[in-house]
Design a protein around this motif. Sequence first.
Motif, PDB file in Angstrom:
ATOM      1  N   SER A  39       2.231   1.959  -3.400  1.00  0.00           N
ATOM      2  CA  SER A  39       1.205   2.093  -4.449  1.00  0.00           C
ATOM      3  C   SER A  39       1.052   0.852  -5.319  1.00  0.00           C
ATOM      4  O   SER A  39       0.623   0.947  -6.472  1.00  0.00           O
ATOM      5  CB  SER A  39       1.471   3.293  -5.366  1.00  0.00           C
TER       6      SER A  39
ATOM      7  N   CYS B 205       0.842  -1.208   0.000  1.00  0.00           N
ATOM      8  CA  CYS B 205       0.000   0.000   0.000  1.00  0.00           C
ATOM      9  C   CYS B 205       0.874   1.253   0.000  1.00  0.00           C
ATOM     10  O   CYS B 205       0.614   2.205  -0.732  1.00  0.00           O
ATOM     11  CB  CYS B 205      -0.921   0.022   1.224  1.00  0.00           C
TER      12      CYS B 205
ATOM     13  N   ALA C 147      -8.353   8.460  -4.275  1.00  0.00           N
ATOM     14  CA  ALA C 147      -8.216   7.227  -5.060  1.00  0.00           C
ATOM     15  C   ALA C 147      -9.601   6.640  -5.308  1.00  0.00           C
ATOM     16  O   ALA C 147      -9.911   6.205  -6.415  1.00  0.00           O
ATOM     17  CB  ALA C 147      -7.324   6.239  -4.323  1.00  0.00           C
TER      18      ALA C 147
ATOM     19  N   THR D  91      -4.019  -0.304  -3.593  1.00  0.00           N
ATOM     20  CA  THR D  91      -4.657   0.943  -3.192  1.00  0.00           C
ATOM     21  C   THR D  91      -5.397   0.699  -1.881  1.00  0.00           C
ATOM     22  O   THR D  91      -6.297  -0.136  -1.824  1.00  0.00           O
ATOM     23  CB  THR D  91      -5.657   1.402  -4.278  1.00  0.00           C
TER      24      THR D  91
END
Length: 270
Positions: free
Chosen positions: A50, A47, A72, A53
């Motif tokens: 990236s 996370c 996001a 998400t």
Amino acid sequence: MFLEVKGLTKSFDGTQVLKGIDFTLEKGQVLSVIGSSGSGKTTLLRCINSLETADAGEILVGGNKIFDAQDAGAGRGIPREARLSFGLVFQSFHLFPQYTALENITLAPTLRIRTLCRKRRLSRAARDELLQKATEKALELLSKVGLSDKRDFYPCQLSGGQQQRVSIARALALNPDVLCFDEPTSALDPEITGEVLKIIKELAAEDMTMIIVTHEMTFARDVSDKILFMDGGVIAAQGSPEEIFGSHENTRLQTFLTSFYSNQAGAEPV
Ligand SMILES: Nc1ncnc2c1ncn2[C@@H]1O[C@H](COP(=O)(O)OP(=O)(O)O)[C@@H](O)[C@H]1O
Ligand SMILES: [Mg+2]
């Protein structure tokens, strides 16, 4: 605070594997993450990098919000620069088998330079100069990880420890603000873990900000400014190495450390 992670949650197929992760890290500090298998350590790193998400939460680097789950969720993607703040070294190296050690390191910087030159319509000469600089930097990094003589070797011609050192050089080539490691030595034979840990220690001495998921408790104790103990998707304890490895009240942490050390004392793999 240089890095701030706030309220990160992540579910897979309805099961929450990160249940609200909060921590901070100063520039130049080393954070080790320990905890049993399945506690969410890899998901946390993914996370932050990236590669996944998060469902909720925020990440700030140097006071700038580089990830906000609300954005996001609303379809506003993660800016490319955000991804570049972090580098990740994987447990199983993940080198590109068809490229040499040097090419593995120059690949991402080369792509970045080519894109930049196209966007800014730079001349071919300017581009070639940038590419030359990237190669020089890659050669410096190969030397830093002690592999100058292996520049033209393919991953299959390198030992596990050498491959992992190439992947550290590859991650460094993109100048990450924070370098993350996911069990960097757990795929290696015990006698060669030292060569990889040595490189990480040298980076720590150079004040590289790092997050290291590891089962090497002695190493974690030596190198870290701060330790997170993850258990079932939460941070069950965090503190200085003295606080975490010294006497403590947290029974889950005690159980983890006791079973860890007893496994190590026997000849069982950990
Ligand atoms: N891509 C995925 N899809 C579904 N479940 C996943 C996925 N990645 C991880 N999990 C689950 O999330 C939990 C935490 O996994 P992980 O972050 O890999 O833990 P750790 O690295 O601490 O061993 C585990 O139960 C794992 O099976
Ligand atoms: Mg893992």
